[in-house]
Design a protein around this motif. Structure first.
Motif, PDB file in Angstrom:
ATOM      1  N   UNK A   1     -64.348 -27.154  15.333  1.00  0.00           N
ATOM      2  CA  UNK A   1     -64.282 -28.611  15.354  1.00  0.00           C
ATOM      3  C   UNK A   1     -64.577 -29.237  13.995  1.00  0.00           C
ATOM      4  N   UNK A   2     -64.779 -28.414  12.993  1.00  0.00           N
ATOM      5  CA  UNK A   2     -65.141 -28.936  11.673  1.00  0.00           C
ATOM      6  C   UNK A   2     -63.944 -29.593  10.992  1.00  0.00           C
ATOM      7  N   UNK A   3     -64.136 -30.815  10.555  1.00  0.00           N
ATOM      8  CA  UNK A   3     -63.162 -31.507   9.697  1.00  0.00           C
ATOM      9  C   UNK A   3     -63.711 -31.449   8.276  1.00  0.00           C
ATOM     10  N   UNK A   4     -63.078 -30.686   7.436  1.00  0.00           N
ATOM     11  CA  UNK A   4     -63.613 -30.439   6.102  1.00  0.00           C
ATOM     12  C   UNK A   4     -63.625 -31.710   5.252  1.00  0.00           C
ATOM     13  N   UNK A   5     -62.648 -32.583   5.456  1.00  0.00           N
ATOM     14  CA  UNK A   5     -62.578 -33.809   4.646  1.00  0.00           C
ATOM     15  C   UNK A   5     -63.770 -34.737   4.910  1.00  0.00           C
ATOM     16  N   UNK A   6     -64.145 -34.886   6.175  1.00  0.00           N
ATOM     17  CA  UNK A   6     -65.235 -35.801   6.528  1.00  0.00           C
ATOM     18  C   UNK A   6     -66.558 -35.090   6.756  1.00  0.00           C
ATOM     19  N   UNK A   7     -66.501 -33.773   6.925  1.00  0.00           N
ATOM     20  CA  UNK A   7     -67.660 -32.953   7.282  1.00  0.00           C
ATOM     21  C   UNK A   7     -68.239 -33.344   8.648  1.00  0.00           C
ATOM     22  N   UNK A   8     -67.373 -33.824   9.529  1.00  0.00           N
ATOM     23  CA  UNK A   8     -67.757 -34.039  10.924  1.00  0.00           C
ATOM     24  C   UNK A   8     -67.496 -32.767  11.719  1.00  0.00           C
ATOM     25  N   UNK A   9     -68.363 -32.476  12.645  1.00  0.00           N
ATOM     26  CA  UNK A   9     -68.137 -31.364  13.554  1.00  0.00           C
ATOM     27  C   UNK A   9     -68.880 -31.645  14.847  1.00  0.00           C
ATOM     28  N   UNK A  10     -68.845 -30.699  15.764  1.00  0.00           N
ATOM     29  CA  UNK A  10     -69.527 -30.841  17.046  1.00  0.00           C
ATOM     30  C   UNK A  10     -70.775 -29.968  17.058  1.00  0.00           C
ATOM     31  N   UNK A  11     -71.891 -30.572  17.442  1.00  0.00           N
ATOM     32  CA  UNK A  11     -73.125 -29.824  17.652  1.00  0.00           C
ATOM     33  C   UNK A  11     -73.318 -29.616  19.142  1.00  0.00           C
ATOM     34  N   UNK A  12     -73.539 -28.377  19.553  1.00  0.00           N
ATOM     35  CA  UNK A  12     -73.752 -28.050  20.956  1.00  0.00           C
ATOM     36  C   UNK A  12     -75.252 -27.920  21.187  1.00  0.00           C
ATOM     37  N   UNK A  13     -75.785 -28.746  22.064  1.00  0.00           N
ATOM     38  CA  UNK A  13     -77.234 -28.859  22.259  1.00  0.00           C
ATOM     39  C   UNK A  13     -77.686 -28.019  23.447  1.00  0.00           C
ATOM     40  N   UNK A  14     -78.478 -26.997  23.202  1.00  0.00           N
ATOM     41  CA  UNK A  14     -78.968 -26.135  24.277  1.00  0.00           C
ATOM     42  C   UNK A  14     -79.956 -26.861  25.184  1.00  0.00           C
ATOM     43  N   UNK A  15     -80.703 -27.840  24.636  1.00  0.00           N
ATOM     44  CA  UNK A  15     -81.629 -28.605  25.475  1.00  0.00           C
ATOM     45  C   UNK A  15     -80.862 -29.424  26.523  1.00  0.00           C
TER      46      UNK A  15
END
Length: 816
Positions: A195-209
């Motif tokens: 899910x990483x967009x290299x231009x914006x450095x946005x991605x998805x974080x998956x939260x185990x909590x």
């Protein structure tokens, strides 16, 4: 990879577990809280290869210049926002994950068959939905990142545990990868590479909590859930009936959820409502159908425990404490405690976590306390035991005494302090076993943190489910040599050498090879004689005391027709070198000019090219290594013709004068299946060169045979198609007169070396009228793979000749 069905479940059923984050903002926030610490992301490189390989063409052997440029852009993007990257690569396949490795390789074989069927029917590259990463991509990515100055580490087991440990112990910003195991480990945040967009450095974080909140579980329950669902250690079918029983009694299922989603909800419901209710009162195996798989199951749960982490599911009642080497190791767990698991009382301890599956069990529990001490301590917790158990500080020592700690437990605690890691047993992460893993060169990272790997219950061999685990004894006993090899391995400076020395077992994944092409052999067979000579260099002096025979090396190489039920058992092939083959200490450590020259002699001898030393030395770098490889290939495989040689040399010369942009814009008229296989064959040859160069003490610079310097898939394919059509050399060389002179020089070196072995390279038309399609050659000068047996009898490959095995037929080397 990871936990079965969990990735799809999270995306479809629990989308709130996934949160879009900006890595630059995360880094800035991290820096504000920890001003002396550079924001660091630990990267599971094996998960990222598909993301990194952005070139449109992947079928021709790899667009290596383009790939190198894309990788460099990736690194620079993170550097520009002050984020440091630490790259981890898988170093070897753990024994308890071998079945899963085999399963994936056999699945890949089917995909490759479909790829070649597509190419032959449509003469074009398949779509990205059939994408298969170019051969050698993981190996050469390590070297590429090191060339860019990046901290690159190669694991001593599968990398996910070491990645999670590093991220936890060094307070990393997150783990960048694509493996649901990172949702199970209690470590730093899990960031998705897909899910990483290299231009914006946005991605998805998956939260185990948030995942735990959705499932009604605690963080400490996630390893239990992972094992009940199935992962790389626990086969998916092991608890299939249990999962369906949970599903049938689960009354809260919603029709909108898919079947796998319902199963995950049902199993989680059972854990939260049934297992939690009786936790601390009943044994886990009384509440779960573990049966004969109990030890493997506990091992699977324990494999997720990071240093300092605890699990309430691995302990039942307090059973006493033993103190070893000033470190307190709890053998108990009170259910009322927060996690109820062992602790290392000294933060700088290199001790592994102690795992106790069941206090009433007679299973052994393995603990590694201080890898630098050559000491083995066996503690029996039964005071009625009459047998004395040795405690000795030296493997040769027989002195010792019994240690009994508790009257109720008859459990053995077996503590290994051998400095040499053993395959399938807990091992320290860093190659300098007695040292901590260095974080990097930044001043804020000068601190060192102890790295411990997961605890492991001694249990049934997951391959055979037999009663005892098989300890791996290093093939080489010299600790100095092993330490050097281990250091080079972990720092990604060598290839396969440490695996050969430490376990005598190596593997090679799938290659784009056409199983229906009877004229071209598999790369596994073509380069096997080279590997056999490397084994003789590395394992010199390891012969059995009663025999002159070398020990065999287990090869898990994928090739058409290989079911991978067992490894190929391959014996080293001795070489005749003036003065003999020196010891590894001399070969690796001595810097005298004579020894440096000897390193090159041995490298050439591994390819059986000693007689061509002067001609090869006259060739300029980086074409020298390529020339060496071409000579070997054309001597080894009769079905290679003059047109093939022209294509290989022409592409190498033209590559030197082309920019990355020119290579990207190159268009092919059509795709030829034979050229596809030849491209992969050459790249596998370059990985073989990396192995030989590593084993011989690096007589050549590694960059001499990095593919971005000597090979481009599309460019080779273009030259192959032109050569096949009979185009003039001037056309192949793009009307460049200086390249034409170099072309004739290189061709002369190859042809002259081949003639010394009675191998005359002829054109395709001449070849078709004089050859029958067989491959390989026999001559008095070298071992050939055209027959199952060499002249000396040492070059043959054998399967295990034990019960149930079979002898290979004489035509075993032919393609199936």
């Amino acid at each position: 990879m990871g936990v079965r069905g969990l990735q799809g479940f999270v995306r479809s059923t629990c989308p709130h577990v996934c949160t879009v984050v900006n890595l630059k903002e995360m880094a800035e926030h991290h820096l504000s809280r920890h001003p002396a610490c550079t924001p660091t992301i630990v990267v599971d490189a094996m998960c990222c290869l598909r993301y990194w390989y952005t070139p449109e063409s992947w079928i021709c052997g790899g667009q290596w210049r383009e790939y190198f440029a894309a990788l460099r852009d990736f690194v620079k993007t993170f550097e520009s926002v002050g984020i440091k990257l630490i790259f981890f690569f898988d170093g070897m396949v753990e024994q308890n994950k071998r079945d899963e490795w085999i399963k994936r390789r056999l699945k890949n074989n089917k995909e490759i068959s479909k790829i070649f069927h597509y190419i032959k029917s449509r003469r074009e590259q398949p779509g990205r939905n059939m994408f298969f990463i170019p051969s050698g991509l993981a190996i050469f990515t390590r070297f590429a990142l090191k060339a860019m100055g990046q901290q690159t580490l190669c694991s001593l087991q599968e990398a996910d545990y070491e990645v999670a440990s590093y991220g936890l112990q060094h307070n990393c910003l997150g783990i960048l990868g694509e493996d649901t195991d990172y949702l199970i480990y209690d470590t730093c945040p899990y960031l998705s590479i897909s899910d990483l967009c290299l231009e914006s450095l946005n991605t998805v974080m998956l939260c185990r909590e948030k995942l735990c909140e959705s499932l009604g579980l605690h963080l400490a329950d996630l390893p239990l859930l992972a094992c009940l669902l199935g992962n790389d250690i626990i086969p998916e079918g092991m608890f299939e009936s249990f999962r369906y029983k949970c599903l049938s009694s689960y009354t809260s299922s919603k029709g909108s959820f898919d079947k796998k989603g319902n199963i995950i909800l049902a199993v989680s419901d059972y854990i939260s409502k049934v297992l939690h209710l009786h936790q601390g009162e009943r044994k886990l195996e009384e509440m779960l159908p573990l049966g004969p798989n109990k030890a493997l199951f506990y091992k699977g749960v324990a494999s997720y425990l990071l240093p300092g982490k605890k699990s309430p599911w691995l302990f039942q009642k307090p059973k006493g404490v033993t103190v070893l080497d000033k470190q307190e190791v709890s053998l108990s767990s009170d259910p009322a405690s927060p996690r109820g698991a062992p602790t290392c009382t000294e933060p700088e301890s290199s001790q592994d976590i102690l795992v106790c599956a069941d206090p009433d069990s007679k299973e052994k529990v393995l603990v590694r306390v201080d890898p630098e001490l050559k000491e083995e301590v066996l503690v029996r917790a039964d005071p009625e035991c009459k047998q004395e158990v040795p405690m000795h500080a030296d493997p040769e020592s027989k002195q010792g005494g019994p240690m009994c700690t508790d009257a109720d437990s008859q459990q053995e605690v077996h503590t290994y302090l051998d400095p040499e890691p053993k395959q399938g047993l807990p091992i320290c992460v860093h190659p300098e076993i007695s040292q901590q893993l260095p974080v990097g060169t930044d001043p804020e990272f000068n601190q060192e943190a102890p790295m411990c790997v997961h605890p492991e219950v001694i249990q049934e061999d997951p391959m055979t489910m037999g009663p005892e685990i098989k300890e791996q004894v290093p093939m080489v006993s010299d600790p100095e040599i092993l330490k050097i090899a281990r250091t080079q391995h972990v720092h990604a400076e060598s290839y396969l050498v440490y695996s050969i020395l430490s376990s005598g077992e190596i593997e090679c994944s799938n290659t784009l090879e056409d199983e229906l092409d009877q004229a071209l052999p598999s790369q596994a067979f073509i380069y096997r004689p080279v590997r056999q000579r490397v084994y003789s260099v590395l394992l010199r002096g390891c012969q059995d005391g009663t025999s002159a025979a070398y020990p065999v090396v287990k090869e898990w190489f994928v090739y058409p027709g290989n079911s991978l039920r067992r490894p190929d058992l391959v014996r080293p092939l001795q070489m005749t070198i003036p003065g003999g083959v020196p010891s590894l200490k001399i070969l690796w450590l001595n810097e005298e000019p004579a020894v440096q020259a000897q390193r090159l002699d041995i490298l050439l001898s591994c390819f059986n090219l000693s007689s061509s030393r002067e001609e090869l030395q006259a060739v300029d770098s980086p074409l020298r290594a390529l020339c060496c490889l071409l000579i070997y290939l054309f001597i080894q495989v009769d079905t290679l013709c003059l047109e093939d040689l022209h294509a290989f040399i022409a592409q190498a010369l033209c590559l030197q004068g082309k920019s990355t942009a020119q290579l990207i814009s190159l268009q092919l008229e059509y795709i030829n299946s034979r050229a596809v296989q030849l491209g992969s064959l050459l790249v596998r040859g370059l990985t073989t060169l990396a192995l030989v160069n590593s084993a011989c003490g690096f007589p050549w610079e590694m960059n001499e045979f990095m593919p971005w310097n000597v090979f481009d898939g599309k460019l080779f394919h273009q030259k192959y198609l032109q050569s096949e059509k009979g185009y003039a050399l001037e056309v192949l060389l793009e009307q460049n007169r200086s390249w034409l002179t170099k072309f004739h020089d290189l061709k002369a070196v190859v042809c002259k070396a081949c003639m010394k072995e009675n191998r005359r390279i002829v054109g395709r038309s001449h070849w078709n009228s004089h050859h029958t399609g067989r491959w390989g050659r026999q001559s008095s000068g070298s071992h050939r793979t055209g027959s199952a047996y060499s002249h000396s009898g040492q070059g043959q490959s054998r399967r295990d000749q034990g019960p149930g095995s079979r002898q290979h037929e004489r035509d075993q080397w032919k393609r199936h």
